[in-house]
Design a protein around this motif. Structure first.
Motif: not given
Length: 153
Positions: A37-56
């Motif tokens: 399991x990993x978490x990914x967060x988009x860095x910088x300005x984007x539609x997903x700014x501040x969101x952290x999602x988990x990948x399996x």
């Protein structure tokens, strides 16, 4: 004798632990060579700014010859990112997880690619066939034959 898969995963895990992951990507769990399991967060300005999602990542004994089964983790409190290539059950329609998989790709490279896919998205929306797909989807996204026709989102 260790399998090719176990040797490769051992090498990747050792590199992750010694060198770390790129910014915005974190190893959460890698207790065995079956599921990571990993978490990914988009860095910088984007539609997903501040969101952290988990990948399996789920690996079979053919890894790295065959791709891992990769999906966003969806639980009662956590949803998959809303993206034109991400179904609400967490399955991802990305050619590098299907017909463009290459054994030279690593787990971290997949994370970076998915992070980039989110960063470059211009409109938050589900795939047009989301509801139908989710109703009929197999547990393992690798069992889906996705049609890759849009890399512009």
């Amino acid at each position: 004798m260790a399998s090719i898969s176990a040797r490769r995963l051992s090498k990747e895990l050792s590199e992750i632990r010694s060198e770390g992951c790129p910014v915005g990507i974190n190893l959460v769990q890698a207790d065995d060579f079956a599921t990571w399991l990993f978490t990914i967060e988009v860095m910088g300005e984007s539609l997903y700014q501040g969101e952290v999602h988990t990948l399996q990542f789920r690996f079979d004994t053919s890894y790295p010859i065959s791709s891992p089964a990769v999906q966003f983790v969806v639980t009662d409190g956590k949803q998959a990112p809303v993206h034109p290539h991400v179904y609400s059950n967490g399955h991802i329609c990305a050619s590098i997880l299907g017909n463009e998989w290459s054994p030279v790709l690593s787990v971290v490279a997949v994370c970076v690619t998915l992070q980039s896919m989110l960063a470059s998205c211009k409109k938050k929306e589900r795939p047009v066939d989301n509801d139908r797909y989710v109703r009929n989807a197999p547990d393992n996204p690798k069992k889906t034959r996705f049609h890759y026709d849009d890399d512009t989102v």
